[in-house]
Design a protein around this motif. Structure first.
Motif, PDB file in Angstrom:
ATOM      1  N   ASP A 108      94.800  20.120  60.440  1.00  5.21           N
ATOM      2  CA  ASP A 108      95.054  20.973  59.280  1.00  5.21           C
ATOM      3  C   ASP A 108      93.778  21.023  58.457  1.00  5.21           C
ATOM      4  OD1 ASP A 108      97.701  21.419  59.985  1.00  5.21           O
ATOM      5  OD2 ASP A 108      98.404  19.640  58.891  1.00  5.21           O
ATOM      6  N   TYR A 110      91.917  22.403  54.929  1.00  8.40           N
ATOM      7  CA  TYR A 110      92.018  23.013  53.603  1.00  8.40           C
ATOM      8  C   TYR A 110      90.837  23.949  53.435  1.00  8.40           C
ATOM      9  CZ  TYR A 110      91.303  23.741  48.655  1.00  8.40           C
ATOM     10  OH  TYR A 110      91.074  24.341  47.425  1.00  8.40           O
ATOM     11  N   GLN A 151     103.660  32.251  59.825  1.00 11.84           N
ATOM     12  CA  GLN A 151     103.219  31.701  58.555  1.00 11.84           C
ATOM     13  C   GLN A 151     103.049  32.796  57.502  1.00 11.84           C
ATOM     14  OE1 GLN A 151      99.732  29.679  60.178  1.00 11.84           O
ATOM     15  NE2 GLN A 151     100.641  27.678  59.672  1.00 11.84           N
ATOM     16  N   LEU A 155     105.042  33.101  53.984  1.00 11.65           N
ATOM     17  CA  LEU A 155     104.343  33.283  52.711  1.00 11.65           C
ATOM     18  C   LEU A 155     104.975  34.415  51.897  1.00 11.65           C
ATOM     19  CD1 LEU A 155     101.907  32.854  50.765  1.00 11.65           C
ATOM     20  CD2 LEU A 155     100.631  34.452  52.245  1.00 11.65           C
ATOM     21  N   THR A 162     100.119  28.417  50.835  1.00 15.63           N
ATOM     22  CA  THR A 162      99.836  27.099  51.425  1.00 15.63           C
ATOM     23  C   THR A 162      98.345  26.822  51.300  1.00 15.63           C
ATOM     24  OG1 THR A 162      99.571  28.097  53.602  1.00 15.63           O
ATOM     25  CG2 THR A 162     101.750  27.265  53.053  1.00 15.63           C
TER      26      THR A 162
END
Length: 372
Positions: A108, A110, A151, A155, A162
């Motif tokens: 993951d 960011y 995803q 959203l 996210t």
């Protein structure tokens, strides 16, 4: 014979049983003898009745022995790259050579950039819901940045951005760090400390967009790299059948064919490299295993003699050619040795008759004088 034994008539020596020789009082001195005559080999010309053989002209199936190793099929190497710039929040890969399947989550990330793109889509949906073109462009931007269609729909449904984007594997294989692919592909062995060291990629590290992070090698596909010695290189062709036997696992021997011959010599090597592609899914032969190979090919019509008819003197090979009354040692040039046959490339004519077993015609190789 013992010279102290003297008799007045013919007979045999009572000690060694050799025939007595008549003693000549008027023996003449020989003055024209030369040193070369004294050193002349006793078996340059051999009188015997051993069986003979002749050259056989035929096309024999050639089996060439070669050594090699099992390596990764580099055509099957995949890569996992970061689709956005950002910080690794969570890493799901924990150790080297971990098996990864397509669709497995790798990490993951960011990314402030993707967070901004999500807020932009939510703003358009709230303030300009009728502007379909801008909304669609915002969705495509998120898809191109690595978000899945699911995803994006989540959203839109939740209205909450996210902060991370997940990176998924698009291939199957054992995982390696970028730039740290298995060294077997270059013919070197990895240091054990390198293979057991923890991953250099860690949570909290920053990555760039498009940066290659991991490589995947597919264990189900491999190739055998075979080293062909110079004397056999002209006989090996693409498509030749080959039998490959792993030295540590002879029960897993398999048959394939020569798929590719590298058009160059590897550094510090005089052997030519041939590749054999094979499916390793069921065999499961470990990468780096040493193998022996038998390459089968057909040779053009050649002249052959039985192996026993050729005597090797180290740097030279000879055969005893039959002449009137005996045999003469003659130097020959040989090629392939196959199925107890020796290829004769020079030194003998097709009509020559030679001794079937050259060993019987000499007591010591050092006494043979070769006829060029």
């Amino acid at each position: 014979m013992h010279p102290q034994i003297i008799r007045d008539k013919t007979g045999k020596c009572p000690i060694c049983s050799m025939d007595l020789i008549k003693k000549e009082e008027n023996a003449q001195k020989i003055t024209d003898i030369e040193l070369e005559d004294l050193l002349k080999p006793t078996n340059e010309f051999v009188i015997t009745t051993v069986p003979v053989t002749t050259i056989k002209k035929s096309s024999e199936e050639i089996s060439i022995e070669a050594l090699g190793s099992i390596q990764n099929d580099t055509r099957q190497v995949g890569s996992i790259s970061s689709i956005v710039a950002g910080r690794i929040e969570r890493l799901y890969v924990r150790y080297r050579y971990q098996m990864i399947m397509p669709g497995d989550k790798i990490m993951d990330i960011y990314s402030p950039e993707i967070a901004t793109a999500q807020r932009n889509l939510l703003f358009l949906l709230k303030s300009d819901a009728s502007n379909a073109s801008l909304i669609e462009a915002a969705k495509q931007r998120l898809l191109l940045m690595g978000m899945s269609s699911g995803q994006v729909q989540q959203l839109i449904r939740t209205g909450k951005a996210t902060l991370t984007v997940s990176v998924y594997s698009n291939a199957m294989g054992h995982i390696h760090e970028a730039g740290q692919e298995t060294m077997v592909a270059t013919g070197q062995m990895q240091n054990s400390s390198t293979t057991t060291a923890p991953l250099a990629i860690r949570e909290g590290m920053y990555v760039q967009q498009g940066q290659k992070i991991f490589s995947l090698t597919n264990p189900a596909k491999g190739w055998a790299v075979l080293n062909i010695f110079p004397e056999n290189q002209h006989l090996v062709k693409v498509g030749n059948p080959v039998k490959i036997t792993p030295e540590a696992m002879p029960q897993k021997a398999f048959r394939a064919k020569i798929n590719f011959i590298e058009p160059f010599y590897r550094p510090n090597s005089k052997t030519l490299t041939a590749r054999v592609y094979f499916d390793n899914a069921s065999l499961r032969i470990p990468i780096g295993s040493q193998v022996r190979a038998s390459i089968f090919g057909s040779n053009a019509s050649a002249n052959w003699l039985p192996q026993e008819a050729v005597l090797s003197l180290g740097l030279n090979d000879i055969a005893f050619v039959k002449t009137s009354g005996g045999f003469i040692a003659k130097k020959i040039t040989t090629g392939i040795r196959q199925n107890n046959l020796v290829q004769i490339t020079n030194g003998l004519a097709i009509t020559d008759t030679v001794a079937a077993n050259a060993q019987y015609l000499t007591d010591s190789e050092s006494f043979i004088k070769i006829k060029q």
